[in-house]
Design a protein around this motif. Structure first.
Motif, short mmCIF file in Angstrom:
data_model
loop_
_atom_site.label_atom_id
_atom_site.label_comp_id
_atom_site.label_asym_id
_atom_site.label_seq_id
_atom_site.Cartn_x
_atom_site.Cartn_y
_atom_site.Cartn_z
N THR A 135 -30.63 -84.66 -5.09
CA THR A 135 -29.22 -84.97 -4.85
C THR A 135 -28.33 -83.81 -5.25
O THR A 135 -27.36 -83.48 -4.55
N ASP A 136 -28.65 -83.17 -6.36
CA ASP A 136 -27.83 -82.07 -6.84
C ASP A 136 -28.02 -80.81 -5.98
O ASP A 136 -27.09 -80.02 -5.80
N ILE A 137 -29.22 -80.63 -5.45
CA ILE A 137 -29.45 -79.52 -4.52
C ILE A 137 -28.65 -79.75 -3.24
O ILE A 137 -28.04 -78.82 -2.69
N ARG A 138 -28.62 -80.99 -2.78
CA ARG A 138 -27.84 -81.30 -1.57
C ARG A 138 -26.35 -81.06 -1.80
O ARG A 138 -25.63 -80.66 -0.88
N LEU A 139 -25.90 -81.31 -3.03
CA LEU A 139 -24.50 -81.01 -3.35
C LEU A 139 -24.22 -79.53 -3.13
O LEU A 139 -23.23 -79.16 -2.48
N PHE A 140 -25.09 -78.69 -3.63
CA PHE A 140 -24.93 -77.25 -3.44
C PHE A 140 -24.92 -76.89 -1.96
O PHE A 140 -24.07 -76.12 -1.49
N GLU A 141 -25.86 -77.44 -1.24
CA GLU A 141 -25.99 -77.10 0.18
C GLU A 141 -24.75 -77.50 0.98
O GLU A 141 -24.41 -76.86 1.98
N SER A 142 -24.06 -78.54 0.55
CA SER A 142 -22.92 -79.05 1.33
C SER A 142 -21.61 -78.31 1.04
O SER A 142 -20.64 -78.48 1.78
N LEU A 143 -21.56 -77.49 0.00
CA LEU A 143 -20.29 -76.87 -0.39
C LEU A 143 -19.66 -76.01 0.71
O LEU A 143 -18.45 -76.08 0.91
N PRO A 144 -20.42 -75.17 1.43
CA PRO A 144 -19.78 -74.38 2.49
C PRO A 144 -19.11 -75.24 3.56
O PRO A 144 -18.03 -74.90 4.06
N GLU A 145 -19.75 -76.35 3.93
CA GLU A 145 -19.15 -77.23 4.93
C GLU A 145 -17.88 -77.89 4.40
O GLU A 145 -16.89 -78.04 5.13
N LEU A 146 -17.89 -78.27 3.13
CA LEU A 146 -16.69 -78.85 2.53
C LEU A 146 -15.56 -77.83 2.48
O LEU A 146 -14.40 -78.15 2.73
N LYS A 147 -15.91 -76.59 2.17
CA LYS A 147 -14.90 -75.53 2.15
C LYS A 147 -14.32 -75.32 3.55
O LYS A 147 -13.09 -75.18 3.71
N ALA A 148 -15.18 -75.28 4.56
CA ALA A 148 -14.71 -75.07 5.93
C ALA A 148 -13.75 -76.18 6.35
O ALA A 148 -12.71 -75.93 6.97
N LEU A 149 -14.09 -77.43 6.00
CA LEU A 149 -13.22 -78.56 6.34
C LEU A 149 -11.87 -78.44 5.64
O LEU A 149 -10.82 -78.68 6.25
N THR A 150 -11.89 -78.04 4.37
CA THR A 150 -10.64 -77.91 3.61
C THR A 150 -9.75 -76.83 4.22
O THR A 150 -8.53 -77.01 4.36
N HIS A 151 -10.34 -75.71 4.60
CA HIS A 151 -9.55 -74.63 5.19
C HIS A 151 -9.03 -75.01 6.58
O HIS A 151 -7.91 -74.63 6.94
N ARG A 152 -9.82 -75.74 7.34
CA ARG A 152 -9.33 -76.18 8.66
C ARG A 152 -8.14 -77.11 8.50
O ARG A 152 -7.20 -77.08 9.30
N THR A 153 -8.18 -77.94 7.46
CA THR A 153 -7.07 -78.85 7.21
C THR A 153 -5.82 -78.09 6.79
O THR A 153 -4.69 -78.46 7.15
N ALA A 154 -6.01 -77.01 6.02
CA ALA A 154 -4.87 -76.24 5.52
C ALA A 154 -4.31 -75.27 6.56
O ALA A 154 -3.13 -74.90 6.48
N GLN A 155 -5.12 -74.88 7.53
CA GLN A 155 -4.72 -73.83 8.47
C GLN A 155 -3.41 -74.13 9.21
O GLN A 155 -2.56 -73.24 9.36
N PRO A 156 -3.20 -75.35 9.71
CA PRO A 156 -1.92 -75.62 10.39
C PRO A 156 -0.71 -75.37 9.50
O PRO A 156 0.34 -74.92 9.98
#
Length: 229
Positions: free
Chosen positions: A87-108
């Protein structure tokens, strides 16, 4: 209200116990007055027990008065992560996708060119970075980043980075940089936090044979092509 036990009370109990246990007890034994000798022994025992009880109460009250960070108990919300847990490894693996989503939300917000909107968008990303770093901090012990914990550490870090970058962008003095200073400062703080996360992630998983950190870092760095600039 809990009141502490004065030292003189404990010392008095020990003194009285000593008097009955040594002077009185041996005196009555020497005079063969065994009933008084027995009474002296009992009183010595009672005052010794009282001294011990008072001492324990004082220690307990002292422990209760300590701040939480100095006690042995962990905070209720403390989670210790492990790289041995899928579960903790999956947390690490998901961070880039979470970052991308956050930046897409902020971009507008950044694209509006309106100072207030741009700053709000950056604040959202800064909040995201704070949360992510706190997740990484869970791979460390509870007081690893100071006696006040990781949350207090990262809040202070962010506050100090804001202060530094704001001052940096106003070389002529406070208030001389205009409204754009807030945008520039937020961007720089965001970049600092991004780098902090990479450095922390490197320390946690960067040298493990069973984790492709270079691939992870490439995904992380590619998750925000504009970075609010």
């Amino acid at each position: 209200m809990n009141r502490t036990v004065p030292d003189w009370v404990i010392q008095t109990c020990w003194s009285i116990s000593g008097i009955f246990a040594t002077g009185s007890l041996w005196y009555f034994l020497s005079t063969k007055d065994y009933s008084y000798a027995a009474g002296s022994g009992i009183l010595a025992f009672i005052f010794a027990v009282a001294a011990i009880a008072f001492h324990r109460r004082k220690d307990k009250l002292a422990e209760q008065s300590l701040p939480t960070e100095f006690k042995n108990e962990l905070p209720d919300d403390y989670t210790r992560r492990s790289l041995d847990e899928p579960t903790d490894i999956r947390l690490f693996e998901s961070l880039p996708e979470l970052k991308a989503l956050t930046h897409r939300t902020a971009q507008p917000g950044w694209d509006t060119g309106i100072t207030v909107e741009m700053r709000k968008a950056t604040y959202d990303v800064v909040d995201f970075y704070e949360i992510i770093w706190l997740k990484l901090a869970e791979f460390y012990s509870v007081k690893h980043f100071g006696k006040d914990g990781a949350a207090a550490y990262i809040k202070n870090y962010i506050r100090e980075r804001y202060k530094f970058h704001w001052a940096k962008h106003e070389p002529s003095g406070p208030g001389t940089g205009g409204t754009i200073v807030g945008v520039l400062t937020g961007r720089d703080v965001m970049h600092d936090l991004d780098q902090l996360i990479v450095e922390t992630a490197t320390a946690v998983v960067g040298y493990r044979d069973n984790f492709d950190f270079k691939a992870w870092q490439a995904r992380w760095e590619g998750a925000a092509p504009s970075n609010g600039d």
